[in-house]
Design an enzyme around this catalytic site. Structure first.
Site, PDB file in Angstrom:
ATOM      1  N   ARG A  54     -47.823  14.038 -17.221  1.00  0.00           N
ATOM      2  CA  ARG A  54     -48.104  13.723 -18.616  1.00  0.00           C
ATOM      3  C   ARG A  54     -47.391  12.466 -19.107  1.00  0.00           C
ATOM      4  NH1 ARG A  54     -48.998  18.582 -17.739  1.00  0.00           N
ATOM      5  NH2 ARG A  54     -47.034  18.428 -16.659  1.00  0.00           N
ATOM      6  N   THR A  55     -46.092  12.379 -18.863  1.00  0.00           N
ATOM      7  CA  THR A  55     -45.345  11.284 -19.468  1.00  0.00           C
ATOM      8  C   THR A  55     -45.836   9.942 -18.932  1.00  0.00           C
ATOM      9  OG1 THR A  55     -43.474  12.757 -19.724  1.00  0.00           O
ATOM     10  CG2 THR A  55     -43.034  10.414 -19.967  1.00  0.00           C
ATOM     11  N   LYS A  83     -33.763  -0.050  -0.764  1.00  0.00           N
ATOM     12  CA  LYS A  83     -32.891  -0.953   0.015  1.00  0.00           C
ATOM     13  C   LYS A  83     -31.464  -0.931  -0.492  1.00  0.00           C
ATOM     14  CE  LYS A  83     -36.572  -4.394   0.506  1.00  0.00           C
ATOM     15  NZ  LYS A  83     -36.896  -5.788   0.111  1.00  0.00           N
ATOM     16  N   ARG A 104     -37.909   6.707 -16.117  1.00  0.00           N
ATOM     17  CA  ARG A 104     -37.485   8.111 -15.920  1.00  0.00           C
ATOM     18  C   ARG A 104     -36.626   8.151 -14.664  1.00  0.00           C
ATOM     19  NH1 ARG A 104     -41.209  13.408 -15.879  1.00  0.00           N
ATOM     20  NH2 ARG A 104     -40.850  13.078 -18.082  1.00  0.00           N
ATOM     21  N   HIS A 132     -34.987  13.105 -23.773  1.00  0.00           N
ATOM     22  CA  HIS A 132     -36.388  12.740 -23.517  1.00  0.00           C
ATOM     23  C   HIS A 132     -37.019  12.455 -24.890  1.00  0.00           C
ATOM     24  CE1 HIS A 132     -40.309  12.513 -21.907  1.00  0.00           C
ATOM     25  NE2 HIS A 132     -40.362  13.625 -21.191  1.00  0.00           N
TER      26      HIS A 132
HETATM   27  C1  NCD Z   1     -40.626  17.627 -19.270  1.00  0.00           C
HETATM   28  C2  NCD Z   1     -39.602  16.747 -18.601  1.00  0.00           C
HETATM   29  O1  NCD Z   1     -39.947  15.956 -17.709  1.00  0.00           O
HETATM   30  O2  NCD Z   1     -38.460  16.871 -18.990  1.00  0.00           O
HETATM   31  N1  NCD Z   1     -41.950  17.282 -18.980  1.00  0.00           N
HETATM   32  C3  NCD Z   1     -42.555  16.332 -19.754  1.00  0.00           C
HETATM   33  O3  NCD Z   1     -42.107  15.224 -19.845  1.00  0.00           O
HETATM   34  N2  NCD Z   1     -43.620  16.708 -20.465  1.00  0.00           N
HETATM   35  C4  NCD Z   1     -40.375  19.059 -19.113  1.00  0.00           C
HETATM   36  C5  NCD Z   1     -40.191  19.606 -17.729  1.00  0.00           C
HETATM   37  O4  NCD Z   1     -40.310  18.912 -16.730  1.00  0.00           O
HETATM   38  O5  NCD Z   1     -39.921  20.803 -17.661  1.00  0.00           O
END
Ligand code: NCD
Length: 295
Positions: A54-55, A83, A104, A132
């Site tokens: 999703r993200t 590397k 991320r 997040h």
């Molecule tokens: C979440 C995350 O990556 O922290 N997912 C997301 O971004 N929608 C929640 C999760 O991974 O549980």
């Protein structure tokens, strides 16, 4: 003005700035065609050192729908990290190509570190078990859609409160609104970390902690479910012991208010039974849609 500002934790934005963003998202939802070229000529680098569906896709989709372009990776083994390049050097380099970095990373603090070295703004798309912030904006837009306002809500967050970064961001952000009350529902091993509770205590925000979902669900206006974060456990045995601690079923939903909404950042493993998906109070797939607009 939000231009050229990095976003590492929700506290980087004032409530006025958050309001500005939510209103803009609502305007884009109303007439997306008016915004179809506002990012023409802009390039977003998305650096995913951890898995994402999703993200990553919502950031990419948002940028492409606004007329911009994206580049990046979702497997760090294909980048110079493999590397041995440092995060600081990667940020210095990628910041020379892109107008925006979305990152991320499994390690807490990485997005902040990158923002110190990159020539462009950095958005934290999840740093370990820490924050997040764009999921929080997604969550706020969802709550606003269903509830109209944030004030006066009793919000239950349930599951892995220790490692759940979406929960840390959402709770610390919602706590800045008037009259919000929290119920932290988790096994004793996965309670809310001190850095969140200290913030609530300092601001006099009311919360209670419990291991009992069934006995407290009737108090809630919003129930935010979360998965147990397997990848952050040191012991697989401990994960296996805790993973099925809470399962939201249709039977439990019968105990909830008729207008309570159920949210989940997804992915869901088995903490919400699929039978709940057809309940009109299940908001988690609609929540996904808001993610793209807010980003
Ligand atoms: C979440 C995350 O990556 O922290 N997912 C997301 O971004 N929608 C929640 C999760 O991974 O549980």
């Amino acid at each position: 003005m939000l231009t050229n500002k990095s976003l590492i934790a929700p506290s980087d934005f004032t409530l006025e700035e958050i309001e500005e963003l939510l209103s803009l998202s609502e305007r884009i939802i109303q007439s997306p065609e008016r915004y179809a070229s506002v990012c023409r000529g802009k390039l977003m680098a998305s650096l995913f050192y951890e898995p994402s569906t999703r993200t990553k896709f919502s950031f990419d989709a948002a940028m492409l729908r606004l007329g911009g372009n994206t580049l990046g990776f979702s497997d760090p083994n294909t980048s110079s990290t493999a590397k041995g390049e440092t995060i600081a050097d990667s940020a210095r380099t990628i910041g020379k190509y892109a107008d925006l970095i979305v990152v991320r990373h499994p390690k807490e603090g990485t997005a902040k570190l990158m923002s110190r070295y990159a020539d462009c703004p950095v958005i934290n798309a999840g740093d370990g078990g820490h924050h997040h912030p764009t999921q929080t904006l997604t969550d706020l837009l969802t709550i606003r859609h269903y509830k109209g306002d944030f004030g006066g809500l009793t919000v239950g967050v349930c599951g892995d409160l220790k490692f759940g970064r979406t929960i840390h961001s959402l709770v610390t952000c919602l706590a800045r609104y008037e009259n919000v009350r929290f119920l932290f529902i988790s096994p004793e091993e996965l309670t809310m970390p001190a850095f969140v509770k200290e913030e609530l205590n300092a601001n006099g925000v009311p919360y209670a902690e419990t291991t009992d979902l069934e006995g407290t669900i009737d108090q809630l206006d919003v129930l935010y479910m979360s998965r147990v974060q397997r990848e952050r456990f040191i012991s697989e045995e401990e994960y296996l012991r805790l993973k099925d601690y809470f399962i939201l079923t249709a039977e439990k939903m019968e105990l909830a208010k008729p207008d309570m909404i159920v949210m989940h950042p997804l992915p869901r493993i088995n903490e919400i039974a699929t039978e709940v998906d057809n309940d009109p109070r299940a908001a988690y797939f609609e929540q996904v849609r808001y993610g793209m607009f807010v980003r």
